[in-house]
Enzyme design. Structure first.
Site, mmCIF file in Angstrom:
data_model
loop_
_atom_site.group_PDB
_atom_site.id
_atom_site.type_symbol
_atom_site.label_atom_id
_atom_site.label_comp_id
_atom_site.label_asym_id
_atom_site.label_seq_id
_atom_site.Cartn_x
_atom_site.Cartn_y
_atom_site.Cartn_z
ATOM 1 N N CYS A 30 2.770 -0.329 4.767
ATOM 2 C CA CYS A 30 1.680 0.501 4.256
ATOM 3 C C CYS A 30 2.115 1.953 4.351
ATOM 4 O O CYS A 30 1.918 2.603 5.375
ATOM 5 C CB CYS A 30 0.400 0.272 5.043
ATOM 6 S SG CYS A 30 -0.985 1.271 4.465
ATOM 7 N N HIS A 86 -8.372 2.157 12.330
ATOM 8 C CA HIS A 86 -8.241 3.586 12.590
ATOM 9 C C HIS A 86 -9.482 4.145 13.273
ATOM 10 O O HIS A 86 -9.378 4.961 14.195
ATOM 11 C CB HIS A 86 -7.953 4.336 11.288
ATOM 12 C CG HIS A 86 -6.553 4.168 10.799
ATOM 13 N ND1 HIS A 86 -5.477 4.757 11.422
ATOM 14 C CD2 HIS A 86 -6.040 3.465 9.757
ATOM 15 C CE1 HIS A 86 -4.365 4.435 10.780
ATOM 16 N NE2 HIS A 86 -4.689 3.643 9.770
ATOM 17 N N SER A 130 3.334 1.049 10.289
ATOM 18 C CA SER A 130 4.463 1.126 9.364
ATOM 19 C C SER A 130 5.399 2.287 9.678
ATOM 20 O O SER A 130 6.523 2.319 9.201
ATOM 21 C CB SER A 130 3.962 1.217 7.912
ATOM 22 O OG SER A 130 3.380 -0.024 7.527
ATOM 23 N N CYS A 138 -0.383 4.815 4.991
ATOM 24 C CA CYS A 138 -0.627 5.142 6.395
ATOM 25 C C CYS A 138 0.581 5.835 7.012
ATOM 26 O O CYS A 138 0.452 6.804 7.757
ATOM 27 C CB CYS A 138 -0.903 3.864 7.197
ATOM 28 S SG CYS A 138 -2.456 3.068 6.832
ATOM 29 N N CYS A 145 -7.069 -0.979 6.115
ATOM 30 C CA CYS A 145 -7.267 -1.098 7.567
ATOM 31 C C CYS A 145 -8.058 0.086 8.139
ATOM 32 O O CYS A 145 -7.692 0.633 9.178
ATOM 33 C CB CYS A 145 -5.938 -1.255 8.289
ATOM 34 S SG CYS A 145 -4.708 -0.005 7.875
ATOM 35 N N ARG A 160 -1.269 -4.463 10.393
ATOM 36 C CA ARG A 160 0.172 -4.309 10.245
ATOM 37 C C ARG A 160 0.866 -3.944 11.554
ATOM 38 O O ARG A 160 2.084 -3.764 11.564
ATOM 39 C CB ARG A 160 0.462 -3.258 9.175
ATOM 40 C CG ARG A 160 0.046 -3.697 7.772
ATOM 41 C CD ARG A 160 0.036 -2.532 6.791
ATOM 42 N NE ARG A 160 -0.229 -2.975 5.447
ATOM 43 C CZ ARG A 160 -1.442 -3.087 4.909
ATOM 44 N NH1 ARG A 160 -2.507 -2.812 5.639
ATOM 45 N NH2 ARG A 160 -1.596 -3.484 3.656
ATOM 46 N N GLU A 169 0.854 -1.184 0.000
ATOM 47 C CA GLU A 169 0.000 0.000 0.000
ATOM 48 C C GLU A 169 0.894 1.240 0.000
ATOM 49 O O GLU A 169 1.729 1.409 0.892
ATOM 50 C CB GLU A 169 -0.890 0.006 1.241
ATOM 51 C CG GLU A 169 -1.940 -1.097 1.235
ATOM 52 C CD GLU A 169 -2.909 -0.949 0.087
ATOM 53 O OE1 GLU A 169 -3.407 0.163 -0.122
ATOM 54 O OE2 GLU A 169 -3.165 -1.946 -0.608
ATOM 55 N N CYS A 218 -6.448 4.837 5.211
ATOM 56 C CA CYS A 218 -6.129 3.584 4.532
ATOM 57 C C CYS A 218 -7.407 2.851 4.159
ATOM 58 O O CYS A 218 -8.337 2.781 4.967
ATOM 59 C CB CYS A 218 -5.270 2.695 5.436
ATOM 60 S SG CYS A 218 -4.784 1.129 4.664
#
Length: 565
Positions: free
Chosen positions: A539, A67, A495, A542, A63, A472, A13, A60
């Site tokens: 990702c 969030h 990330s 993010c 996910c 993640r 991503e 994102c």
């Protein structure tokens, strides 16, 4: 010395660049660069927590649920709310559906092509597949299996027509012939089976998203998670549908994902030898436990989550999180200054200069815990659960270790590229089991007349931090509210931990450390480096923050006590 650059990294991503210095066929130094600026903290400023809960999902599309949950938890701490038991179960279900979607997507459709060559499957002898299944693919009861509903003769014919057409789509850009054709090691028969599972995974991840949409109104960016609980009201019919889908996914995960993990591990043993990273791990915990409510003891709540909170040092000794030990350093990222900020008073003040690995080279900030880089993600969660004594995780990790040729308890076998990839499948199996259990719990609650799903705020001024997990890894949303207005908001997503640049002392972040020591046979196609990067499932959509240099547009900065710009 020579330089090897992968730019962009695909099958992730967002946009990511990896630059490596290679000496004697091994990576000797590495720099990971996230290539865009987001600034979501600025978007939610001066809005309500209810708005923020919806807006931050747009960080994102893979996910979003995590969030919105982290945002809701932060708001609930500020509001003085403990959500109801039925709301807890519903939130676990929608989060679990997203985790299953993300894990299946990552393992098969983003990561698998580092190990599986669908074009090699053209040489498969279909008659041998069922004999091969007796060696590699078995149910827990020992029955040989191959794939859920695949006609391998038809699949091979389909792949043949696909290859003859010449329009190979995503398969055309992969490195199937790297290292003189020796980098891919599965037999044609195993490649055919894994390709079948690649295609089945498209259906299974869609099924998981159906569950999320059933509860959330749509997917991605669900609508029913709100500070105070949930706007989803279950019915018997909806729960019947949900249970059927949860059982379908659970059965597929049992019969497919762990077996495919073992197939890859047994055929790529060299991937045990590189990609360890920093050797320290964080997990804030995810899926609220049944011991409810917690009487405002947030640490106890995080420990008793189905996947518990844990901060693990180099010896995998576990401790509880201390928010005051979370910091962010700016000196190698494209933000103003070289300061180190402490939670929750972080700063988002962009200042792009140039890409320079000796100075600033990424939009990703440099978070640390107790001054040290920390790895987040599925491996971190599994290790925390294992050390905390989660019975399911311990049993299935030990079973996996035995299948990989190690001894029960020898978890250091997993601290590498292959182990990071394999451990997450144990988590996938666990969540798929929990989804069935949670649905049945919600059915019982509904039958028993429990219909409380939302609670009003006790007050509208306060501060709160939402410690939670995205697929993640460790996710942090911190929020300050005054009269139901967001005065300050900061986010550290998984990330950001994993892609962190060097810190003030010159110590690399987790992924950079994992890349150092990776063998490189082909500078133009460093497949082992790609495998290592994908094992983190980065990702950058993010992790980093959006700017438009062509127009010169920028944010007007306004300083606040919380450092939000």
């Amino acid at each position: 010395m020579a330089r090897s650059v992968i730019d962009p990294i695909t099958r992730i991503e967002g946009h990511l660049r990896v630059e490596m210095e290679v000496e004697d066929g091994v990576v000797s130094d590495a720099w990971v660069s996230g290539g865009c600026f987001r600034g979501m903290e600025l978007v939610v400023q001066n809005r309500t927590p209810q708005d923020a809960c919806q807006i931050v999902q747009r960080i994102c599309g893979v996910c979003p649920v995590s969030h919105t949950h982290a945002s809701a938890i932060a708001a609930e701490k500020a509001y003085g709310i403990t959500i109801s038991n039925s709301a807890r179960i519903i939130r676990n279900l929608i989060e679990g559906a997203q985790f299953l979607h993300s894990h299946i997507l990552w393992f098969y459709n983003l990561c698998a092509l580092d190990y599986v060559n669908p074009l090699n499957a053209l040489d498969a002898d279909v008659a041998n597949i069922y004999d091969m299944a007796a060696q590699y693919y078995r149910t827990n009861e020992g029955e040989a299996i191959t794939s859920t509903n695949t006609d391998f003769v038809a699949l091979k014919e389909h792949l043949t027509r696909f290859a003859e057409n010449g329009q190979l789509s995503i398969f055309s850009g992969n490195w199937f012939n790297t290292d003189n054709g020796t980098a891919y090691k599965l037999s044609p028969e195993l490649d055919l089976v894994c390709t079948a599972h690649y295609l089945e995974a498209l259906k299974m991840q869609a099924r998981a998203s159906e569950i999320a949409a059933l509860i959330g109104g749509k997917m991605p960016h669900v609508m029913t998670v709100v500070p105070g609980g949930t706007a989803f009201y279950p019915t018997e019919a909806k729960l019947d549908d949900l249970l059927a889908m949860a059982k379908e996914i659970n059965q597929w995960v049992k019969n497919t994902m762990i077996q495919d993990t073992i197939v890859i591990a047994q055929n790529y043993p060299e991937a045990y030898d590189f990609g360890k990273g920093c050797g320290r791990y964080i997990a804030w915990g995810v899926f609220e436990g049944p011991e409810w409510p917690y009487n405002d003891n947030y640490i106890e709540q995080m420990i008793n989550r189905y996947l518990p909170m844990g901060v693990l040092d180099e010896n995998l000794k576990v401790s509880d999180v201390d928010e005051s030990l979370i910091t962010e350093y700016m000196g190698h990222s494209w933000y103003k200054g070289e300061d180190t900020y402490t939670s929750p008073y972080f700063v988002t003040d962009p200042d792009f200069t140039e890409y320079n690995v000796e100075d600033r080279y990424t939009w990703v900030k440099c978070p640390a815990y107790d001054g040290k880089p920390m790895e987040a993600g599925g491996l971190s969660r599994v290790l925390a659960a294992y050390v905390r004594g989660n019975e399911f995780i311990k049993t299935h990790v030990d079973d996996l270790l035995v299948a990989l040729g190690a001894q029960p308890g020898q978890v250091d076998v997993l601290l590498n590229t292959l182990g990071r990839t394999a451990a997450r499948q144990v988590e996938t199996l666990y969540i798929s089991e929990l989804m069935v259990m949670w649905t049945q719990e919600l059915m019982e609650a509904l039958a028993g007349g429990d219909s409380e799903y939302f609670r009003e705020p006790a007050h509208t001024t306060g501060e709160g931090t939402g410690f939670w997990e995205a697929p993640r890894g460790a996710l942090y949303h911190s929020e300050k509210i005054t009269n139901n207005n967001v005065d300050g908001y900061q986010i550290i997503i998984p990330s950001t931990w994993n892609l962190a640049p060097k810190n003030a002392e010159g110590v690399h972040g987790p992924m950079e450390q994992a890349l150092i020591g990776v063998p490189v046979g082909d500078l133009d196609m460093p497949i082992n480096a790609l495998r290592t990067v994908h094992s983190f499932d980065p990702c950058t959509a993010c992790a980093v923050h959006i700017t438009e240099p062509k127009t010169g547009k920028t944010f007007k900065t306004v300083t606040s006590p919380w450092g939000v710009k």
